[in-house]
Design a protein around this motif. Structure first.
Motif, short mmCIF file in Angstrom:
data_model
loop_
_atom_site.label_atom_id
_atom_site.label_comp_id
_atom_site.label_asym_id
_atom_site.label_seq_id
_atom_site.Cartn_x
_atom_site.Cartn_y
_atom_site.Cartn_z
N GLN A 188 -10.66 -6.50 15.46
CA GLN A 188 -10.87 -5.14 14.61
C GLN A 188 -9.51 -4.48 14.04
OE1 GLN A 188 -13.69 -3.45 14.30
NE2 GLN A 188 -12.38 -2.25 12.74
N SER A 189 -8.25 -4.80 14.73
CA SER A 189 -7.12 -4.29 14.11
C SER A 189 -6.83 -4.91 12.83
CB SER A 189 -6.00 -4.31 15.07
OG SER A 189 -5.71 -5.54 15.63
N CYS A 190 -7.06 -6.38 12.84
CA CYS A 190 -6.92 -7.24 11.73
C CYS A 190 -7.72 -6.66 10.39
CB CYS A 190 -7.16 -8.61 11.88
SG CYS A 190 -7.07 -9.82 10.65
N GLU A 191 -8.99 -6.52 10.75
CA GLU A 191 -10.01 -5.99 9.75
C GLU A 191 -9.54 -4.51 9.20
OE1 GLU A 191 -13.77 -6.53 11.50
OE2 GLU A 191 -13.64 -8.82 11.18
N ASN A 192 -9.05 -3.90 10.17
CA ASN A 192 -8.54 -2.50 9.75
C ASN A 192 -7.19 -2.52 8.64
OD1 ASN A 192 -10.11 -0.94 11.34
ND2 ASN A 192 -8.84 -0.61 12.93
N GLY A 193 -6.51 -3.66 8.91
CA GLY A 193 -5.47 -4.11 7.95
C GLY A 193 -5.99 -4.45 6.54
N ILE A 194 -7.05 -5.21 6.56
CA ILE A 194 -7.60 -5.63 5.25
C ILE A 194 -8.42 -4.30 4.73
CG2 ILE A 194 -9.90 -6.67 4.52
CD1 ILE A 194 -9.22 -8.72 6.63
N LYS A 195 -8.81 -3.41 5.35
CA LYS A 195 -9.47 -2.15 4.86
C LYS A 195 -8.24 -1.34 4.20
CE LYS A 195 -13.24 -1.73 7.97
NZ LYS A 195 -14.04 -0.89 9.04
N ILE A 196 -7.27 -1.34 4.66
CA ILE A 196 -6.18 -0.46 3.89
C ILE A 196 -5.66 -1.26 2.82
CG2 ILE A 196 -3.44 -0.18 4.11
CD1 ILE A 196 -4.09 0.20 7.28
N ILE A 197 -5.69 -2.54 2.49
CA ILE A 197 -5.34 -3.45 1.28
C ILE A 197 -6.51 -2.98 0.38
CG2 ILE A 197 -5.12 -5.70 0.39
CD1 ILE A 197 -2.86 -4.65 2.08
N GLN A 198 -7.85 -3.05 0.83
CA GLN A 198 -8.91 -2.80 0.00
C GLN A 198 -8.78 -1.37 -0.79
OE1 GLN A 198 -12.14 -3.96 2.87
NE2 GLN A 198 -12.45 -5.58 1.68
N THR A 199 -7.99 -0.45 -0.19
CA THR A 199 -7.99 1.09 -0.69
C THR A 199 -7.02 1.11 -1.84
OG1 THR A 199 -6.43 1.65 0.98
CG2 THR A 199 -9.09 1.81 1.37
N VAL A 200 -5.99 -0.02 -1.87
CA VAL A 200 -5.00 0.40 -2.78
C VAL A 200 -5.65 0.27 -4.06
CG1 VAL A 200 -3.03 -0.98 -3.65
CG2 VAL A 200 -3.51 -1.25 -1.32
N SER A 201 -4.86 1.08 -4.88
CA SER A 201 -5.20 1.50 -6.21
C SER A 201 -5.21 0.04 -7.04
CB SER A 201 -4.57 2.49 -6.81
OG SER A 201 -4.84 2.73 -8.20
N PRO A 202 -6.07 0.08 -8.26
CA PRO A 202 -5.62 -1.23 -9.13
C PRO A 202 -4.51 -0.97 -9.86
CG PRO A 202 -7.44 0.20 -9.81
CD PRO A 202 -7.15 0.53 -8.58
N ILE A 203 -4.01 0.15 -9.90
CA ILE A 203 -2.62 0.58 -10.80
C ILE A 203 -1.35 0.52 -9.36
CG2 ILE A 203 -1.10 1.93 -11.97
CD1 ILE A 203 -3.63 2.33 -13.87
N THR A 204 -0.76 -0.14 -9.21
CA THR A 204 0.00 -0.19 -8.04
C THR A 204 1.66 -0.23 -8.61
OG1 THR A 204 -1.50 -1.38 -6.82
CG2 THR A 204 0.72 -1.50 -6.02
N LEU A 205 2.48 0.56 -7.72
CA LEU A 205 3.65 0.50 -8.00
C LEU A 205 4.52 -0.89 -7.49
CD1 LEU A 205 4.89 4.10 -7.04
CD2 LEU A 205 4.83 2.89 -9.52
N VAL A 206 5.34 -1.40 -8.32
CA VAL A 206 6.17 -2.49 -7.77
C VAL A 206 7.45 -2.12 -7.75
CG1 VAL A 206 6.66 -4.83 -8.37
CG2 VAL A 206 4.40 -4.14 -8.80
N ASN A 207 8.22 -2.55 -6.85
CA ASN A 207 9.76 -2.06 -6.68
C ASN A 207 10.45 -3.47 -6.82
OD1 ASN A 207 12.12 -0.96 -5.98
ND2 ASN A 207 11.92 -0.70 -3.88
N HIS A 208 11.19 -3.42 -7.99
CA HIS A 208 11.99 -4.76 -8.27
C HIS A 208 13.22 -4.58 -7.53
CE1 HIS A 208 9.08 -5.76 -11.49
NE2 HIS A 208 8.83 -4.59 -11.72
N ILE A 209 13.62 -5.53 -6.76
CA ILE A 209 14.78 -5.54 -6.05
C ILE A 209 15.67 -6.74 -6.43
CG2 ILE A 209 15.81 -5.86 -3.61
CD1 ILE A 209 13.17 -4.63 -2.50
N GLY A 210 16.88 -6.57 -6.48
CA GLY A 210 17.81 -7.68 -6.76
C GLY A 210 18.60 -7.43 -8.22
#
Length: 78
Positions: free
Chosen positions: A53-75
């Motif tokens: 259940q906690s694994c599937e809750n992690g999946i649900k979080i990923i499924q709610t991410v917007s199709p436009i996502t911020l990417v932090n460039h490091i380095g």
């Protein structure tokens, strides 16, 4: 917001090309992988979960991410 870039992803536009896979690791913890239609892993849980259940809750979080996502460039090549 230095170093942050908006990136439009296609996962939400065409979800039939992606699927989540839940499995048990050798320590008995649940992990998820996001795979493309060709079977390649494009993301993973990065941690083990003690319950399915906690694994599937992690999946649900990923499924709610917007199709436009911020990417932090490091380095130094940011």
């Amino acid at each position: 917001m230095d170093g942050l870039t908006l990136v439009e992803t296609d996962v939400k536009k065409d979800p039939t090309h992606y699927y989540f896979e839940v499995s048990l690791d050798r320590l008995g913890q649940y992990r998820w992988h996001l795979r493309s239609s060709n079977g390649n892993i494009i993301a993973d849980s990065g941690q083990g979960y003690t319950t399915r259940q906690s694994c599937e809750n992690g999946i649900k979080i990923i499924q709610t991410v917007s199709p436009i996502t911020l990417v932090n460039h490091i380095g130094k090549n940011s």
